[in-house]
Motif scaffolding. Sequence first.
Motif, PDB file in Angstrom:
ATOM      1  N   PRO A 320       0.896  -1.292   0.232  1.00 37.53           N
ATOM      2  CA  PRO A 320      -0.240   0.434  -0.175  1.00 37.53           C
ATOM      3  C   PRO A 320       1.000   1.175   0.040  1.00 37.53           C
ATOM      4  O   PRO A 320       0.212   1.887  -0.874  1.00 37.53           O
ATOM      5  CB  PRO A 320      -1.042  -0.232   1.778  1.00 37.53           C
ATOM      6  N   ALA A 321       1.887   1.104   0.893  1.00 39.35           N
ATOM      7  CA  ALA A 321       2.544   2.283   0.698  1.00 39.35           C
ATOM      8  C   ALA A 321       3.312   3.138  -0.812  1.00 39.35           C
ATOM      9  O   ALA A 321       3.470   4.044  -1.135  1.00 39.35           O
ATOM     10  CB  ALA A 321       3.911   2.165   1.892  1.00 39.35           C
ATOM     11  N   THR A 322       4.326   1.983  -1.368  1.00 35.15           N
ATOM     12  CA  THR A 322       4.963   2.252  -2.522  1.00 35.15           C
ATOM     13  C   THR A 322       3.390   2.958  -3.666  1.00 35.15           C
ATOM     14  O   THR A 322       3.784   3.745  -4.653  1.00 35.15           O
ATOM     15  CB  THR A 322       5.164   0.985  -3.499  1.00 35.15           C
ATOM     16  N   SER A 323       1.964   2.016  -3.455  1.00 36.63           N
ATOM     17  CA  SER A 323       1.319   2.543  -4.548  1.00 36.63           C
ATOM     18  C   SER A 323       0.844   4.016  -4.091  1.00 36.63           C
ATOM     19  O   SER A 323       0.150   4.553  -4.971  1.00 36.63           O
ATOM     20  CB  SER A 323      -0.481   1.394  -4.405  1.00 36.63           C
ATOM     21  N   ALA A 324       0.898   4.444  -2.700  1.00 38.39           N
ATOM     22  CA  ALA A 324       0.276   5.511  -2.424  1.00 38.39           C
ATOM     23  C   ALA A 324       0.922   6.581  -2.805  1.00 38.39           C
ATOM     24  O   ALA A 324       0.707   7.980  -3.107  1.00 38.39           O
ATOM     25  CB  ALA A 324       0.151   5.633  -0.830  1.00 38.39           C
ATOM     26  N   ALA A 325       2.735   6.236  -2.963  1.00 36.09           N
ATOM     27  CA  ALA A 325       3.653   7.188  -3.661  1.00 36.09           C
ATOM     28  C   ALA A 325       3.203   7.233  -5.363  1.00 36.09           C
ATOM     29  O   ALA A 325       3.532   8.033  -5.212  1.00 36.09           O
ATOM     30  CB  ALA A 325       5.024   6.268  -3.143  1.00 36.09           C
ATOM     31  N   ILE A 326       2.529   6.426  -5.319  1.00 33.82           N
ATOM     32  CA  ILE A 326       2.688   6.484  -7.136  1.00 33.82           C
ATOM     33  C   ILE A 326       2.101   6.882  -7.359  1.00 33.82           C
ATOM     34  O   ILE A 326       1.553   7.757  -8.315  1.00 33.82           O
ATOM     35  CB  ILE A 326       2.561   4.974  -7.696  1.00 33.82           C
ATOM     36  N   ALA A 327       0.767   7.008  -6.598  1.00 33.99           N
ATOM     37  CA  ALA A 327      -0.416   7.728  -6.790  1.00 33.99           C
ATOM     38  C   ALA A 327       0.029   9.281  -6.237  1.00 33.99           C
ATOM     39  O   ALA A 327      -1.098  10.137  -6.995  1.00 33.99           O
ATOM     40  CB  ALA A 327      -1.687   7.664  -5.671  1.00 33.99           C
ATOM     41  N   GLN A 328       0.450   9.794  -5.704  1.00 38.85           N
ATOM     42  CA  GLN A 328       0.371  11.096  -5.457  1.00 38.85           C
ATOM     43  C   GLN A 328       1.540  11.003  -6.076  1.00 38.85           C
ATOM     44  O   GLN A 328       1.528  12.504  -6.665  1.00 38.85           O
ATOM     45  CB  GLN A 328       1.315  10.946  -3.850  1.00 38.85           C
ATOM     46  N   ARG A 329       2.419  10.662  -6.420  1.00 35.55           N
ATOM     47  CA  ARG A 329       3.224  11.244  -7.842  1.00 35.55           C
ATOM     48  C   ARG A 329       2.076  12.016  -9.030  1.00 35.55           C
ATOM     49  O   ARG A 329       2.329  12.396  -9.789  1.00 35.55           O
ATOM     50  CB  ARG A 329       4.181  10.697  -8.537  1.00 35.55           C
ATOM     51  N   ARG A 330       1.117  10.768  -9.551  1.00 35.79           N
ATOM     52  CA  ARG A 330       0.510  10.769 -10.825  1.00 35.79           C
ATOM     53  C   ARG A 330       0.193  12.492 -10.309  1.00 35.79           C
ATOM     54  O   ARG A 330      -0.334  13.173 -11.649  1.00 35.79           O
ATOM     55  CB  ARG A 330      -0.069   9.800 -10.592  1.00 35.79           C
ATOM     56  N   ASP A 331      -1.081  12.626  -9.160  1.00 33.65           N
ATOM     57  CA  ASP A 331      -1.530  13.702  -8.856  1.00 33.65           C
ATOM     58  C   ASP A 331      -0.621  14.967  -8.650  1.00 33.65           C
ATOM     59  O   ASP A 331      -0.900  15.851  -9.476  1.00 33.65           O
ATOM     60  CB  ASP A 331      -1.834  13.526  -7.157  1.00 33.65           C
ATOM     61  N   TYR A 332       0.330  14.955  -8.637  1.00 28.28           N
ATOM     62  CA  TYR A 332       1.396  15.887  -8.020  1.00 28.28           C
ATOM     63  C   TYR A 332       1.754  16.069 -10.194  1.00 28.28           C
ATOM     64  O   TYR A 332       1.789  17.873 -10.698  1.00 28.28           O
ATOM     65  CB  TYR A 332       2.951  16.460  -8.455  1.00 28.28           C
ATOM     66  N   TYR A 333       1.911  15.407 -10.942  1.00 28.89           N
ATOM     67  CA  TYR A 333       1.729  16.133 -12.603  1.00 28.89           C
ATOM     68  C   TYR A 333       0.277  16.623 -13.256  1.00 28.89           C
ATOM     69  O   TYR A 333       0.754  17.154 -13.920  1.00 28.89           O
ATOM     70  CB  TYR A 333       2.981  14.416 -13.403  1.00 28.89           C
ATOM     71  N   ARG A 334      -0.670  15.850 -12.657  1.00 32.50           N
ATOM     72  CA  ARG A 334      -1.689  16.161 -12.677  1.00 32.50           C
ATOM     73  C   ARG A 334      -1.559  17.529 -12.833  1.00 32.50           C
ATOM     74  O   ARG A 334      -2.433  18.370 -13.641  1.00 32.50           O
ATOM     75  CB  ARG A 334      -2.739  15.272 -12.992  1.00 32.50           C
ATOM     76  N   ILE A 335      -2.043  17.976 -11.634  1.00 34.85           N
ATOM     77  CA  ILE A 335      -2.209  19.466 -11.189  1.00 34.85           C
ATOM     78  C   ILE A 335      -0.830  20.030 -12.032  1.00 34.85           C
ATOM     79  O   ILE A 335      -1.522  20.800 -12.649  1.00 34.85           O
ATOM     80  CB  ILE A 335      -1.907  19.332  -9.950  1.00 34.85           C
ATOM     81  N   ARG A 336       0.077  20.206 -12.648  1.00 34.02           N
ATOM     82  CA  ARG A 336       0.722  20.086 -13.579  1.00 34.02           C
ATOM     83  C   ARG A 336       0.117  20.129 -14.508  1.00 34.02           C
ATOM     84  O   ARG A 336       0.496  21.300 -15.827  1.00 34.02           O
ATOM     85  CB  ARG A 336       2.357  19.832 -13.562  1.00 34.02           C
ATOM     86  N   ALA A 337      -0.347  19.507 -15.408  1.00 31.88           N
ATOM     87  CA  ALA A 337      -0.194  19.222 -16.637  1.00 31.88           C
ATOM     88  C   ALA A 337      -1.895  20.421 -16.871  1.00 31.88           C
ATOM     89  O   ALA A 337      -1.626  20.590 -17.810  1.00 31.88           O
ATOM     90  CB  ALA A 337      -1.752  18.065 -16.520  1.00 31.88           C
ATOM     91  N   ALA A 338      -2.535  20.083 -15.405  1.00 30.09           N
ATOM     92  CA  ALA A 338      -4.356  21.041 -15.794  1.00 30.09           C
ATOM     93  C   ALA A 338      -2.985  22.664 -15.616  1.00 30.09           C
ATOM     94  O   ALA A 338      -4.166  23.499 -16.127  1.00 30.09           O
ATOM     95  CB  ALA A 338      -4.907  21.107 -14.487  1.00 30.09           C
ATOM     96  N   SER A 339      -2.391  22.885 -15.050  1.00 28.02           N
ATOM     97  CA  SER A 339      -2.083  24.546 -15.461  1.00 28.02           C
ATOM     98  C   SER A 339      -1.177  24.662 -16.291  1.00 28.02           C
ATOM     99  O   SER A 339      -1.154  25.887 -17.084  1.00 28.02           O
ATOM    100  CB  SER A 339      -1.016  24.717 -14.416  1.00 28.02           C
ATOM    101  N   GLY A 340      -1.328  23.437 -17.838  1.00 28.74           N
ATOM    102  CA  GLY A 340      -0.414  24.827 -18.374  1.00 28.74           C
ATOM    103  C   GLY A 340      -0.599  23.133 -19.791  1.00 28.74           C
ATOM    104  O   GLY A 340      -0.561  22.222 -19.789  1.00 28.74           O
ATOM    105  N   CYS A 345      -0.081  13.362 -18.422  1.00 29.72           N
ATOM    106  CA  CYS A 345       0.442  12.915 -18.249  1.00 29.72           C
ATOM    107  C   CYS A 345      -0.876  11.322 -18.674  1.00 29.72           C
ATOM    108  O   CYS A 345      -1.673  11.751 -18.900  1.00 29.72           O
ATOM    109  CB  CYS A 345      -0.852  12.539 -16.315  1.00 29.72           C
ATOM    110  N   TRP A 346      -0.261   9.824 -18.928  1.00 26.31           N
ATOM    111  CA  TRP A 346      -1.060   8.986 -18.987  1.00 26.31           C
ATOM    112  C   TRP A 346      -0.880   7.247 -18.055  1.00 26.31           C
ATOM    113  O   TRP A 346       0.369   7.449 -17.636  1.00 26.31           O
ATOM    114  CB  TRP A 346      -0.908   8.116 -20.032  1.00 26.31           C
ATOM    115  N   SER A 347      -1.996   7.295 -17.585  1.00 24.52           N
ATOM    116  CA  SER A 347      -1.684   6.022 -16.741  1.00 24.52           C
ATOM    117  C   SER A 347      -2.773   4.688 -16.782  1.00 24.52           C
ATOM    118  O   SER A 347      -3.823   5.138 -17.684  1.00 24.52           O
ATOM    119  CB  SER A 347      -1.806   6.555 -14.879  1.00 24.52           C
TER     120      SER A 347
END
Length: 458
Positions: A320-340, A345-347
């Motif tokens: 679960p911890a590793t999966s959560a880290a990947i999900a968190q990293r995806r969210d980070y890039y999705r926020i960046r993608a939304a701003s420009g 991101c593809w997943s």
Amino acid sequence: MQLPNYFLADLPPEHPLATGLVTEACQTLKRNRERFLLPRSTDAIIQALVEVGRLWTAPHSPWMALALEQGPAATGFSRELLADGLQRYFRRWTPRALQNLVLQEFAHPQRLDRLVANDAEHIAAISARVRGPELLLHITAGILPTPVFTAILHGLLVRSAQFVKCASRSSLLPRLFAHSLRELEPKLAACLEIAEWPGGRGLPAESELLQEIDCAVASGSDETIEAIRHALPSRVRFLAHGHRVSAGYIARESLNPAELPATLESAARDVAAWDQLGCLSPQVLYVETGGLIPPEDFAAELAGALDRLEQRLPRGPLDPATSAAIAQRRDYYRIRAASGDHTRCWSSKDSTAWTVIYEADARFQPSCLHRFILVKAVDTLEECLHQAEMIRGQWSTVGLAANGVRIEELARSFADWGITRICPLGTMQDPPLTWRHDGRPVLGDLVTWTTHERPLDP
């Protein structure tokens, strides 16, 4: 198949190693080396190693079956990935590959057997031989099995008794390999010990071991390497392989509709191999602009290639911890993608099986692994190397997709910059047996030379 208690790692984990047991094991290994290993010729050892490789790749191999039955739970790799990785690895154990390795390292195929001279040495009136350490310690890191197999292969070639100390819960596949060697060559297996205990705790077994060895080879984080270095007696030769990263580079000439399918398949295979957990796995793919396929479109197509590969070679389950880290990293890039439009991101759907991030920003960024790949657009190789300056000295391997004269041009530039391995994209986790880890000699660092200088003719 029930494995007998032959190696220390076969003992039940609830049975701690008794004081003196490791010392006794080491001294037995040294005696067995004198009796069974030193008298063997290089050709005989190569033949034995080739047979072990065949044992693993043969149809209905019991060792491969055991690895695929117990390996997924022990390693976290899927059954399909283990089968693919082990088959690809052991198929490289051929007579020619092993003979080439000895010739590459020592410039004579019998250098390990006796005093010999090649053509240049004949002219200089000298002959020489090499000999390996009496007792060689391997301290393994991570769960990838193939580096451990390769380390044992190296030790057998230089005729060293070997003690393989595995990290916690990582000894299954080394044990299976050792038992397969014992089935085929019990006398060679008597020169090998496999053990497992948590490192860095100052256990009595560890102290006993360090007093017996004369050479240690270790892989791991830079912190782990430094801790081992401080623990070793000063007389022990220490060969260390610390933290390394790798990346791919796709030249614009390869970005055309005709070559794209093969390039995508190669890139996806490198990302998926051993679930991207080895230091040879790409963390970033640099894609040149100016081709018929823009880098952003390449990233989108790579997502499709990883999705298709997931059906054939699924990634192993994560905690679960590793999966959560990947999900968190995806969210980070999705926020960046939304701003420009500089990030996309593809997943994988409803899982963390794979992730592709495209960024126009070419700065190197480490991946969180487990098939999480960053695709970076660059105009030139010079821009790529500039943006990767932070990993200079740690960039191990580049998987290169290029054609024509640019292959040599790019390889020359990467070599000048300090990268020690340049290989075709799609083969990053399949180095040849002659691969010089970290640019160092494969067997040469293990051995000591003896040279006989004869009087020159008057």
